[in-house]
Design a protein around this motif. Structure first.
Motif, mmCIF file in Angstrom:
data_model
loop_
_atom_site.group_PDB
_atom_site.id
_atom_site.type_symbol
_atom_site.label_atom_id
_atom_site.label_comp_id
_atom_site.label_asym_id
_atom_site.label_seq_id
_atom_site.Cartn_x
_atom_site.Cartn_y
_atom_site.Cartn_z
ATOM 1 N N GLN A 689 0.933 -1.104 0.037
ATOM 2 C CA GLN A 689 0.068 -0.079 0.038
ATOM 3 C C GLN A 689 0.970 1.228 0.123
ATOM 4 N N GLY A 690 1.320 1.717 -1.034
ATOM 5 C CA GLY A 690 2.141 2.690 -1.201
ATOM 6 C C GLY A 690 1.580 3.805 -2.086
ATOM 7 N N CYS A 691 0.354 3.789 -2.223
ATOM 8 C CA CYS A 691 -0.437 4.830 -3.166
ATOM 9 C C CYS A 691 -1.210 5.663 -2.001
ATOM 10 N N ALA A 692 -1.147 6.921 -2.139
ATOM 11 C CA ALA A 692 -1.980 7.820 -1.417
ATOM 12 C C ALA A 692 -3.333 8.251 -1.989
ATOM 13 N N GLU A 693 -3.877 7.563 -3.046
ATOM 14 C CA GLU A 693 -5.171 7.926 -3.263
ATOM 15 C C GLU A 693 -6.225 7.742 -2.220
ATOM 16 N N PRO A 694 -7.251 8.747 -2.088
ATOM 17 C CA PRO A 694 -8.185 8.572 -1.148
ATOM 18 C C PRO A 694 -8.891 7.017 -1.191
ATOM 19 N N GLN A 695 -9.341 6.891 -2.324
ATOM 20 C CA GLN A 695 -10.201 5.585 -2.551
ATOM 21 C C GLN A 695 -9.294 4.163 -2.172
ATOM 22 N N LEU A 696 -8.115 4.341 -2.463
ATOM 23 C CA LEU A 696 -7.271 3.333 -2.253
ATOM 24 C C LEU A 696 -7.160 3.209 -0.514
ATOM 25 N N LEU A 697 -6.986 4.532 -0.056
ATOM 26 C CA LEU A 697 -6.714 4.375 1.589
ATOM 27 C C LEU A 697 -8.179 3.972 2.347
ATOM 28 N N LEU A 698 -9.234 4.105 1.473
ATOM 29 C CA LEU A 698 -10.605 3.814 2.243
ATOM 30 C C LEU A 698 -10.618 2.234 2.049
ATOM 31 N N ASP A 734 -4.489 11.062 10.002
ATOM 32 C CA ASP A 734 -4.478 11.911 8.834
ATOM 33 C C ASP A 734 -5.519 13.110 9.153
ATOM 34 N N ARG A 735 -5.221 14.094 8.502
ATOM 35 C CA ARG A 735 -5.820 15.466 8.597
ATOM 36 C C ARG A 735 -7.129 15.454 7.918
ATOM 37 N N SER A 736 -7.159 14.533 7.139
ATOM 38 C CA SER A 736 -8.410 14.542 6.177
ATOM 39 C C SER A 736 -9.704 14.148 7.133
ATOM 40 N N TRP A 737 -11.033 14.669 7.542
ATOM 41 C CA TRP A 737 -11.929 14.324 8.433
ATOM 42 C C TRP A 737 -12.433 13.231 7.928
ATOM 43 N N LEU A 738 -12.510 12.809 6.555
ATOM 44 C CA LEU A 738 -13.087 11.649 5.991
ATOM 45 C C LEU A 738 -12.252 10.533 6.363
ATOM 46 N N LEU A 739 -11.063 10.422 5.835
ATOM 47 C CA LEU A 739 -10.180 9.353 6.204
ATOM 48 C C LEU A 739 -10.038 9.071 7.815
ATOM 49 N N HIS A 740 -10.059 10.254 8.435
ATOM 50 C CA HIS A 740 -9.887 10.223 10.211
ATOM 51 C C HIS A 740 -10.914 9.273 10.379
ATOM 52 N N GLN A 741 -12.267 9.904 10.019
ATOM 53 C CA GLN A 741 -13.383 9.191 10.751
ATOM 54 C C GLN A 741 -13.363 7.479 10.291
ATOM 55 N N HIS A 742 -13.204 7.152 9.103
ATOM 56 C CA HIS A 742 -13.269 5.897 8.562
ATOM 57 C C HIS A 742 -11.861 4.986 9.359
ATOM 58 N N ALA A 743 -10.978 5.687 9.465
ATOM 59 C CA ALA A 743 -9.869 5.176 10.273
ATOM 60 C C ALA A 743 -10.230 4.767 11.798
ATOM 61 N N LEU A 744 -10.969 5.753 12.546
ATOM 62 C CA LEU A 744 -11.411 5.487 13.718
ATOM 63 C C LEU A 744 -12.438 4.334 13.756
ATOM 64 N N GLU A 745 -13.276 4.105 12.759
ATOM 65 C CA GLU A 745 -14.414 3.047 12.741
ATOM 66 C C GLU A 745 -13.618 1.739 12.463
ATOM 67 N N ALA A 746 -12.563 1.841 11.517
ATOM 68 C CA ALA A 746 -11.826 0.558 11.140
ATOM 69 C C ALA A 746 -10.972 -0.087 12.330
ATOM 70 N N PHE A 747 -10.267 0.981 12.984
ATOM 71 C CA PHE A 747 -9.671 0.611 14.272
ATOM 72 C C PHE A 747 -10.459 -0.024 15.324
ATOM 73 N N SER A 748 -11.422 0.776 15.578
ATOM 74 C CA SER A 748 -12.353 0.214 16.495
ATOM 75 C C SER A 748 -12.928 -1.103 16.424
ATOM 76 N N HIS A 749 -13.457 -1.413 15.197
ATOM 77 C CA HIS A 749 -13.734 -2.704 14.694
ATOM 78 C C HIS A 749 -12.701 -3.731 14.849
ATOM 79 N N PHE A 750 -11.408 -3.453 14.328
ATOM 80 C CA PHE A 750 -10.308 -4.256 14.554
ATOM 81 C C PHE A 750 -9.928 -4.581 15.883
ATOM 82 N N ALA A 751 -10.229 -3.394 16.841
ATOM 83 C CA ALA A 751 -9.819 -3.795 18.192
ATOM 84 C C ALA A 751 -11.144 -5.052 19.007
#
Length: 880
Positions: A689-698, A734-751
């Protein structure tokens, strides 16, 4: 009258009633011949008190009033003008001017008292005109703040004027004209009505009872002689005045109710504010009901004033819940105000519903309203929709069909206007505002969102819609689904699904095929494809098994051009036979595309067309419908993505951005099949995962979240787990609120589900990130501003969103009606071909030169081969 006739007046006042009767014809002409202003009031008093009982009505008009009263009017006007000219210097020290003005007012009062004889007059329009001018509505302004110096006389003047008007109205009420009335008589009646309107404008702020009674009489006279006067009345003045009075009374109610609320006077029913509120509410109800009645009787003369009625409706509705600018009132006051204004507005709408000019105003395509009137407009349309079921066929045609011919005023179909209005209520949707829901048996009434409220009304209207209007409905639904606002598209989707369920199975099949065809015509990334795909996904659930097989036959998944259709379909919605056919075709087509790509040398230039787009999207849809990891579709999909992962190189992904989309789809498919993945494949997915495109990060977040389901064996933990912690740490910060929110959801589900707790602690090394995660898990609300600031922010956002949506108002669908014309073949010159190939070679060599990694051993031999080719080309072309 000259001074020599003054003795006659002195003599007449001494006569008895019998003498007055005997001398009437001889003396009366002498009394009416050009009297001087000094004796004019005296003469009026003598005629009224001594001779009036002995004068017939015809003689009174011809011999007396026609000669005297015009002079009374002139005299009255001149005195009022004198007051206006002199009142500026009025003060308690200026005794001379004060005495002058008091004398003038005393004369006016006497004129008013003597003017009571007008109650005996048959044609009284000219007498009304001088009654109008007795007291001005802005008396305190006219008298420059010195009203107290003459208040006693003005009070008496008003009292006598009130008595005069009351008697005059009683007289007019006894007059009766039939259809044979002369033009002069009709003109007099019209003048009376207009004069009464002038009186209303003057006394509106003086006395509520007098104001209401005058209006009642005005409307009564208008209806009494409707056939005679309807073409001559100033309907604009009457309607505008009624609307202004209604709004003034309504706003008084709102202001008083807020005063009562802030003063804590809700329970003090005897307070001054509460009594004033009740009086204002009574006047509000009176003017609203009067306006409805007037419109009912004179509707065909009011076509030009429908815009005024429309604005009146919006202004009143905007002050009631759930409008954002509506005040919060005590329940008791709110109920009274509802009865006074809101209920009559329903009657007003019902009265105007069959009126074409009103429909033209409400349904105009380019209707632009202020933000506070957008929700009232939406509710108006919903209310109109609810009342149409009881209307005639002509009214249904007017509202449902829109304008039919070019010569008509442009008019949207009601459904289209409603969707447009809902789209513009974005602030109200975000708050969200709540409306009363439907009463259900055994259940309490609840508050519902604007979306649900409108959806229920729309579906109810579809259930009662005559079949002739279904084509219009279908066009409106298609337009709404294809426009840019997603919530409006969702509303149309809900309504479309109800239509499919309410209709026949054949209708559902027809709609699904139509939607599938539109999906094929859309480009993959446009918002129309997303909206149509959501609709298609829901509609397939409503199809019968036979019709699902027919859909498969019409859009076979074995053909690449049909894969955009099946990428939106949830396979669990299909029958067993249809599902097996779709899965088999998609897997076979995907495997063929992959084999062709591998046989072609796995060239990067071929990835977008054969792997990245439709094929992998369809495969993703297929694997999401599986329930068991042992199913044949899952096993086949595993073989395919394993081969694709073997071709994914981190260096290639960073160097060639075209692979980011392929990687994104691989991550999404791998997230679904994560329990079937080999650990080496997981490691490759994590490190690639070396590409920083938003869709790829999601997609990466989706994959990382799914890894909580598996246990990484000890021999692979050192390679995989640190990488997971690093990725989570980067994405959570990540400073993008959209990516940050998805990251919180993904991390909480993983945890929540992982066995590798060390990943959690290692991901939260940064204190700021740790605090945000803890707040999210504990559902701690961020500090919010006050309600007013939030509303202002939402309004600003709504304006930007609406401006954005306006740019995409036209659907971006390829029109299938006619094929594109063939373009003439363009012959390229030899020089252009040489230039193109040389530029390609130069670009490749420069890219090779820019590489910083150590060169492989075979590079030298390959460069020598290229140099030999260049030498050969140079020698051959030079010789030629």
């Amino acid at each position: 009258m000259s001074q020599t006739n003054t003795p006659l007046l002195d003599e007449v006042v001494q006569w008895s009633q019998e003498t007055c009767r005997q001398e009437l014809k001889a003396v009366l002409p002498k009394l009416t011949i050009s009297p001087s202003w000094d004796d004019h009031i005296r003469i009026l008093k003598i005629i009224t008190e001594m001779f009036l009982p002995h004068i017939g009505l015809s003689e009174l008009e011809d011999e007396c009033l026609s000669k005297i009263l015009p002079k009374v009017v002139t005299m009255f006007d001149s005195m009022v003008k004198e007051i206006l000219d002199q009142v500026g210097g009025l003060s308690s020290q200026n005794t001379e001017l004060c005495s002058l003005l008091r004398n003038i007012l005393q004369v006016l009062l006497l004129l008013c008292i003597c003017g009571a004889l007008a109650q005996f007059v048959h044609h009284s329009s000219i007498r009304v005109s001088f009654t109008v001018q007795i007291v001005k509505p802005d008396s305190e302004v006219v008298y420059c703040g010195r009203l107290s110096l003459v208040a006693d006389l003005l009070q008496g003047l008003f009292k006598e004027a009130y008595t005069l008007q009351k008697g005059l109205l009683e007289l007019l009420d006894r007059i009766s004209l039939d259809s044979s009335a002369s033009d002069e008589e009709v003109s007099d009646i019209v003048t009376v009505i207009h004069s009464l309107l002038d009186i209303c404008s003057i006394i509106s702020n003086l006395d509520i009872a007098l104001h209401a009674n005058t209006w009642k009489f005005l409307i009564k006279q208008s209806l009494k002689y409707q056939s005679l006067v309807e073409e001559h009345l100033h309907h604009s003045d009457i309607c505008n005045s009624m609307c202004d009075n209604l709004l003034a009374s309504f706003h008084n109610c709102v202001e008083l109710s807020e005063q009562i609320k802030h003063g804590g006077l809700q329970e003090a029913t005897q307070s001054t504010e509460y009594k004033l509120f009740q009086k204002s509410a009574k006047m509000c109800r009176f003017f609203a009901n009067t306006l409805v009645h007037y419109i009912k009787e004179f509707k065909f003369f009011l076509a030009k004033y429908c815009r005024c009625f429309h604005q009146l409706y919006l202004k009143i509705i905007s002050k009631f819940s759930p409008s954002l600018c509506a005040p919060t009132l005590p329940s008791a006051l709110s109920e009274e105000l509802n009865a006074a204004a809101l209920v009559p507005m329903e009657a007003l709408l019902l009265q105007l519903l069959p009126f074409r000019p009103f429909a033209d105003v409400v349904l105009q395509p380019d209707l632009r309203l202020s933000p506070e009137h957008e929700l009232p407009q939406c509710l108006l349309l919903v209310n109109a929709l609810g009342q149409l079921s009881s209307q005639t066929e002509e009214v249904l045609q007017l509202w449902y069909s829109g304008s039919q011919f070019s010569e008509e005023t442009p008019r949207l179909p009601l459904y289209q206007a409603l969707f447009t209005s809902f789209r513009r209520c974005s602030t109200e949707r975000q708050v969200p505002v709540l409306l009363p829901g439907l009463m259900m048996k055994g259940q309490a009434q609840i508050k519902v969102t604007l979306h649900r409220h409108i959806c229920v009304q729309l579906c109810a209207s579809v259930a009662a819609l005559p079949p002739v209007y279904f084509p219009v409905l279908e066009r409106c639904l298609a337009d709404a689904v294809l426009q840019a606002d997603t919530q409006t598209a969702l509303l149309a989707t809900d309504m479309w699904c109800f239509t499919a369920r309410y209709g026949t199975a054949e209708l559902c099949l027809h709609h699904v095929c139509l939607i599938a065809q539109l999906v094929k015509a859309c480009t993959t990334e446009c918002y129309q494809s997303f909206h149509l795909g959501l609709l298609l996904r829901r509609m397939v659930f409503l199809m019968t098994p036979n019709h699902q097989m027919e859909l498969v036959a019409r859009f076979p998944p074995s053909e690449v051009e049909n894969l955009p259709v099946w990428r939106h379909v949830l396979l669990r919605a299909l029958s067993q036979d249809a599902r097996y056919r779709v899965e088999t075709d998609i897997i076979g087509l995907t495997q063929k595309a992959l084999t062709d790509w591998q046989n072609g040398g796995c060239k990067l230039g071929q990835v977008p067309c054969c792997v990245q787009n439709a094929v992998l999207l369809a495969l993703l849809a297929a694997v999401r419908g599986q329930s068991s990891p042992e199913e044949q579709c899952v096993l086949s999909a595993m073989r395919i993505i394993t081969q694709l992962w073997s071709r994914m190189s981190p260096d290639q992904v960073q160097t060639h951005p075209v692979l980011c989309s392929t990687l994104q789809l691989l991550l999404s498919i791998s997230a679904v099949l994560v329990k079937n993945l080999e650990h080496q494949l997981i490691l490759q997915a994590v490190v690639s995962q070396g590409c920083a495109e938003p869709q790829l990060l999601l997609a990466a977040l989706e994959f990382l979240s799914s890894l909580g389901k598996i246990f990484v064996p000890p021999d692979s933990q050192n390679q995989i787990l640190p990488r997971l912690s690093s990725l989570f740490g980067v994405l959570l910060s990540d400073r993008s609120w959209l990516l940050h929110q998805h990251a919180l959801e993904a991390f909480s589900h993983f945890a929540e589900i992982t066995n590798h707790e060390e990943v959690i602690s290692q991901s939260l090394c940064d204190e700021g990130t740790k605090t945000k995660v803890v707040n999210y898990l504990s559902k701690t609300m961020n500090a919010q501003g006050d309600v007013e600031s939030r509303l202002n922010r939402l309004k600003l956002e709504s304006a930007v969103i609406e401006q954005h949506n306006e740019k995409y108002i036209s659907p971006a669908i390829i029109p299938p009606s006619q094929p594109c014309p063939k373009r003439a073949r363009q012959e390229t010159s030899a020089e252009e071909e040489y230039s193109r190939y040389i530029q390609t070679a130069e670009s490749a060599l420069k890219a090779l030169q820019a590489l910083s990694a150590p060169p492989p051993q075979w590079l030298g031999s390959r460069l020598k081969e290229l140099q030999s080719i260049i030498t050969n080309i140079s020698t051959t072309r030079h010789t030629t």
